[in-house]
Design an enzyme around this catalytic site. Structure first.
Site: not given
Lengths: 299, 299
Positions: A23-25, A57, A239
């Protein structure tokens, strides 16, 4: 009952790393996740700091329309959490964006939605001062409304009254092409730390009851806001992880948008509701509180 | 769309005699049939006198719950029409009878329903004085409600506010076995002579929106009131004619109960709505105004 539904997994030291690595956000609901009323939920501040330190993020997606994005940023900061306005996607903002995208000239809304509408260049009517207005049934007297109003925006409104209900009803029933927009339809919410209160779903239902019309919903679970979020954050929805306390808004929104989903039990949903066979909407993961991530990910 | 539906017949000199000869009791809705707001509709007084002179029984069946039967009799008399209390069946009376039949101990209702509840021996909470109460979101402060309340009665309420919505919501969600009773679900009504206003359907929908529960409806089109009416008037329902201005309440009530039905176009339904293919509820007869009977029946 959908017996084929995939049951939610309890977040644990076994699955937390793979979730976080993919996961990016993180998209957070606010009421019941970050705070209850004006009280921060334990460990939220440290959890958000940890996520930022790992380069994630953070985005805050809230259905509560009583505040503009500026007012939300102020609330976060007053609680000791540093959040920028452009990290906040509120249903008040979504309502203003809906009008902008559809190029509508004027509106009659309620509440703190007005600030977002003004920022988007709209002339709004209504708002808190209408909370004290009264509508009286008088012979030979017409309740007048502005026939140029092109949209009625209904959100959470603790100042709901018969004046506003009649005003909105007349616009929707009598103004040709008038839009009926709902910020969201949450039945109840943790407006205070100790209990739940009627949510926007109550006011929206009232307007449906008098107009016999159904609204366009711009808040969760509608994914209308996701387009604006994607413009800002160049992250694929696969993501993203939506973190929320409601199955029918937060988790459904996350699933509708193709995000991973994490339910927290710190708000309106408890474990027995989650496990009830009638709960057909299931998150990928669940945990009691977002600060569980701190312990599970370790030092 | 039900293409097999039987279209309504315009009341005419050809069919009026057979209708009148076969009917012993006329059941009248009030708003939009007898009056609009505080104004009598033209010719009503003479029409009712003519019917009484021909030995017809007159009954007034109203969904408007803002008055008790005593208050309705007073309104009729102030408009120069002599009507007895026991000829009036209001949804406020129906709500009180529903509680009595079900032997419930206390209730939290709204408005003029209270007088009927008191007459039926109930202790009511709420009412007009709650119209000025405010519910504030405060930290560490609990909005208290009476946990012994066994029924929430929702009717037309021009004093609707967030205090009452939270009170009713808490009773329905938290008091074990608490009943949720709706006097009726009319979307709008002619509360004044010049225009329509949100009806009980608006307040009932608001309560449905916050509780995610459906109410027991005691007013039209429910035939709950018919049992009490039949106790009073020993007339078979096939010898009754329901006269009203709404298809989804008055005419449906008459049809559900096995009465003949006459729609008048002096209220919320106009001819194009009646003839619209989506209007699947059709009366036996229709006419513009009840005083048409005077002319059609002749001197």
């Amino acid at each position: 009952m959908n017996t084929a539904k995939r049951a939610a997994q309890l977040l644990s030291s076994h699955n937390v790393t793979s979730l976080f690595d993919s996961v990016e956000a993180f998209l957070f609901d606010c009421d019941g996740v970050i705070w209850k009323g004006d009280k921060l939920i334990d460990g939220v501040s440290q959890t958000l700091e940890m996520l930022r330190s790992k380069g994630k993020k953070l985005v805050f997606v809230t259905n509560n329309s009583t505040k503009s994005r500026r007012q939300y940023a102020k609330k976060f900061n007053s609680l000791g959490i540093s959040v920028r306005e452009d990290e906040i996607f509120s249903s008040s903002f979504a309502a203003a964006m809906y009008l902008k995208v559809n190029n509508f000239p004027r509106e009659k809304g309620g509440e703190g939605i007005l600030e977002e509408l003004q920022l988007a260049g709209y002339t709004g009517l209504g708002g808190p001062e209408d909370g004290e207005k009264r509508a009286e049934w008088k012979s030979n007297s017409l309740f007048e409304h502005d026939k140029s109003v092109g949209a009625v925006v209904v959100g959470l409104d603790p100042h709901i009254n018969y004046y506003k209900l009649q005003y909105g009803t007349l616009c929707i029933r009598e103004n040709p092409g008038c839009l009926f927009i709902a910020t969201n339809r949450d039945a109840v919410g943790h407006m205070t730390d100790l209990q739940e209160w009627p949510g926007a779903g109550c006011m929206v239902a009232a307007m449906c009851g008098s107009t016999e019309r159904e609204p366009i919903v711009v808040g969760k679970p509608s994914t209308f806001m996701m387009d604006f979020l994607l413009q800002k954050f160049q992250v694929s929805t696969s993501k993203m992880c939506m973190v929320g306390d409601r199955l029918d808004t937060d988790i459904l929104f996350g699933k509708n948008a193709g995000c991973k989903t994490l339910l927290v039990l710190s708000g309106v949903t408890n474990q027995s509701t989650l496990e009830d066979p009638s709960s057909t909407i299931q998150p990928d993961y669940y945990t009691s509180n977002i600060s569980d991530c701190l312990h599970l990910l370790g030092p």
